[in-house]
Design a protein around this motif. Structure first.
Motif, PDB file in Angstrom:
ATOM      1  N   PHE A 100     -18.955  36.988  53.854  1.00 56.58           N
ATOM      2  CA  PHE A 100     -18.540  37.831  54.684  1.00 56.58           C
ATOM      3  C   PHE A 100     -18.224  37.339  55.962  1.00 56.58           C
ATOM      4  CE2 PHE A 100     -19.628  42.069  52.255  1.00 56.58           C
ATOM      5  CZ  PHE A 100     -19.142  41.562  51.066  1.00 56.58           C
ATOM      6  N   GLU A 101     -19.303  36.713  56.605  1.00 55.43           N
ATOM      7  CA  GLU A 101     -19.151  36.326  58.033  1.00 55.43           C
ATOM      8  C   GLU A 101     -18.048  35.275  58.210  1.00 55.43           C
ATOM      9  OE1 GLU A 101     -21.950  34.158  61.445  1.00 55.43           O
ATOM     10  OE2 GLU A 101     -22.897  34.795  59.345  1.00 55.43           O
ATOM     11  N   LYS A 102     -18.174  34.477  57.134  1.00 56.96           N
ATOM     12  CA  LYS A 102     -16.805  33.482  57.295  1.00 56.96           C
ATOM     13  C   LYS A 102     -15.731  33.886  57.298  1.00 56.96           C
ATOM     14  CE  LYS A 102     -19.833  29.360  55.614  1.00 56.96           C
ATOM     15  NZ  LYS A 102     -19.927  28.517  54.463  1.00 56.96           N
ATOM     16  N   MET A 103     -15.390  34.857  56.329  1.00 60.38           N
ATOM     17  CA  MET A 103     -14.167  35.380  56.106  1.00 60.38           C
ATOM     18  C   MET A 103     -13.770  36.277  57.043  1.00 60.38           C
ATOM     19  SD  MET A 103     -13.085  33.762  53.605  1.00 60.38           S
ATOM     20  CE  MET A 103     -11.566  34.444  52.829  1.00 60.38           C
ATOM     21  N   GLY A 104     -14.600  36.984  57.817  1.00 55.07           N
ATOM     22  CA  GLY A 104     -14.523  37.942  58.781  1.00 55.07           C
ATOM     23  C   GLY A 104     -14.345  39.577  58.209  1.00 55.07           C
ATOM     24  N   VAL A 105     -14.777  39.960  57.094  1.00 51.87           N
ATOM     25  CA  VAL A 105     -14.850  41.172  56.530  1.00 51.87           C
ATOM     26  C   VAL A 105     -16.208  41.576  56.544  1.00 51.87           C
ATOM     27  CG1 VAL A 105     -12.925  40.157  55.029  1.00 51.87           C
ATOM     28  CG2 VAL A 105     -15.215  40.057  54.274  1.00 51.87           C
ATOM     29  N   GLU A 106     -16.263  43.315  56.072  1.00 55.40           N
ATOM     30  CA  GLU A 106     -17.436  43.835  56.170  1.00 55.40           C
ATOM     31  C   GLU A 106     -17.605  44.406  54.746  1.00 55.40           C
ATOM     32  OE1 GLU A 106     -17.188  46.584  59.344  1.00 55.40           O
ATOM     33  OE2 GLU A 106     -17.288  45.387  60.910  1.00 55.40           O
ATOM     34  N   SER A 107     -16.671  44.107  53.716  1.00 55.11           N
ATOM     35  CA  SER A 107     -17.004  44.707  52.498  1.00 55.11           C
ATOM     36  C   SER A 107     -16.153  43.967  51.450  1.00 55.11           C
ATOM     37  CB  SER A 107     -16.501  46.211  52.448  1.00 55.11           C
ATOM     38  OG  SER A 107     -15.206  46.422  52.361  1.00 55.11           O
ATOM     39  N   ALA A 108     -16.628  43.937  50.260  1.00 53.23           N
ATOM     40  CA  ALA A 108     -16.113  43.316  49.212  1.00 53.23           C
ATOM     41  C   ALA A 108     -14.554  43.904  48.895  1.00 53.23           C
ATOM     42  CB  ALA A 108     -17.094  43.513  47.938  1.00 53.23           C
ATOM     43  N   ILE A 109     -14.477  45.058  49.209  1.00 52.16           N
ATOM     44  CA  ILE A 109     -13.167  45.779  49.041  1.00 52.16           C
ATOM     45  C   ILE A 109     -12.096  45.126  50.021  1.00 52.16           C
ATOM     46  CG2 ILE A 109     -11.610  47.826  49.346  1.00 52.16           C
ATOM     47  CD1 ILE A 109     -14.061  49.462  48.296  1.00 52.16           C
ATOM     48  N   GLU A 110     -12.492  44.846  51.352  1.00 50.71           N
ATOM     49  CA  GLU A 110     -11.808  44.275  52.457  1.00 50.71           C
ATOM     50  C   GLU A 110     -11.503  42.859  51.996  1.00 50.71           C
ATOM     51  OE1 GLU A 110     -11.627  43.616  57.045  1.00 50.71           O
ATOM     52  OE2 GLU A 110     -13.637  44.598  56.165  1.00 50.71           O
ATOM     53  N   LEU A 111     -12.489  42.218  51.638  1.00 51.14           N
ATOM     54  CA  LEU A 111     -12.624  40.844  51.103  1.00 51.14           C
ATOM     55  C   LEU A 111     -11.343  40.559  49.995  1.00 51.14           C
ATOM     56  CD1 LEU A 111     -13.421  37.929  51.136  1.00 51.14           C
ATOM     57  CD2 LEU A 111     -15.223  38.554  49.413  1.00 51.14           C
ATOM     58  N   ALA A 112     -11.424  41.283  49.167  1.00 51.52           N
ATOM     59  CA  ALA A 112     -10.354  41.548  47.872  1.00 51.52           C
ATOM     60  C   ALA A 112      -8.957  41.539  48.403  1.00 51.52           C
ATOM     61  CB  ALA A 112     -10.772  42.445  46.934  1.00 51.52           C
TER      62      ALA A 112
END
Length: 213
Positions: free
Chosen positions: A187-199
């Motif tokens: 999450f930190e590396k990808m700059g997201v706060e949730s799995a939904i945002e990551l997807a």
């Protein structure tokens, strides 16, 4: 260090038109640069690569020794992100339309109102800025993905399938605490706060890659 304001490049073999347009943009507080021919323009800007900055190109259709479309064909291989706005007489509209199909931003038929030209240039600058921002975001995502360790990639794959930490731990033969550690790193590396945002972010990236093939 402050970045320079956008520059309007005026490519026209008629000095009166170049001077008139330069005065118009200077009066609006914009920088302008006039070029008397296509070859002079291409040679003059090639040295700027890859630090292009923000600019718009106003390109006349009828010029010597290179026409506007011929100049544009020499411009494209430079990889320059500046929007190109063709200025065309009534008899050259079809030529300008073809240039837009080949990647030019738009065209404007002469005679045109000064305010209309200024508005169109502003729109082109805004479009180019949005595109540049999107490209930076995409590049950052690619770099973040490349920075993931093999184990983080495995955990990422499980997250994208909608699996919970407990299931991921069982599938990968690691502790749930280790999964939580890897998840936080991803999450930190990808700059997201949730799995939904990551997807969502990776879905956009996959869509871009699909369009490129």
């Amino acid at each position: 260090m402050t970045s320079l304001p956008p520059c309007i490049h005026i490519v026209d073999d008629d000095p009166d038109i170049r001077d008139g347009l330069a005065w118009l943009f200077d009066s609006r507080g914009w920088r302008s640069c006039g070029w008397a021919s296509g070859p002079a323009f291409i040679e003059g800007i090639a040295a700027q690569a890859p630090d292009w900055g923000a600019a718009v190109v106003l390109l006349d259709v009828r010029m010597q020794p290179w026409s506007g479309p011929v100049t544009f064909e020499h411009f494209k291989p430079l990889g320059c992100p500046w929007p190109v706005l063709f200025l065309t007489g009534h008899g050259d509209v079809s030529t300008a339309v073809q240039a837009v199909k080949n990647g030019a931003w738009d065209f404007l038929e002469k005679p045109f109102q000064d305010n209309l030209l200024v508005d169109r240039v502003e729109q082109a600058l805004q479009a180019a800025a949005s595109q540049t921002q999107a490209q930076r975001h995409t590049q950052r995502l690619r770099q973040a993905l490349a920075s993931l360790s093999p184990r983080e990639r495995e955990v990422l794959g499980e997250l994208l399938r909608g699996h919970y930490n407990k299931n991921i731990a069982e599938h990968l033969g690691i502790t749930q605490r280790t999964v939580e550690f890897h998840r936080a790193n991803i999450f930190e590396k990808m700059g997201v706060e949730s799995a939904i945002e990551l997807a969502h972010q990776l879905g956009q990236l996959q869509s871009l890659d699909g369009d490129a093939h």
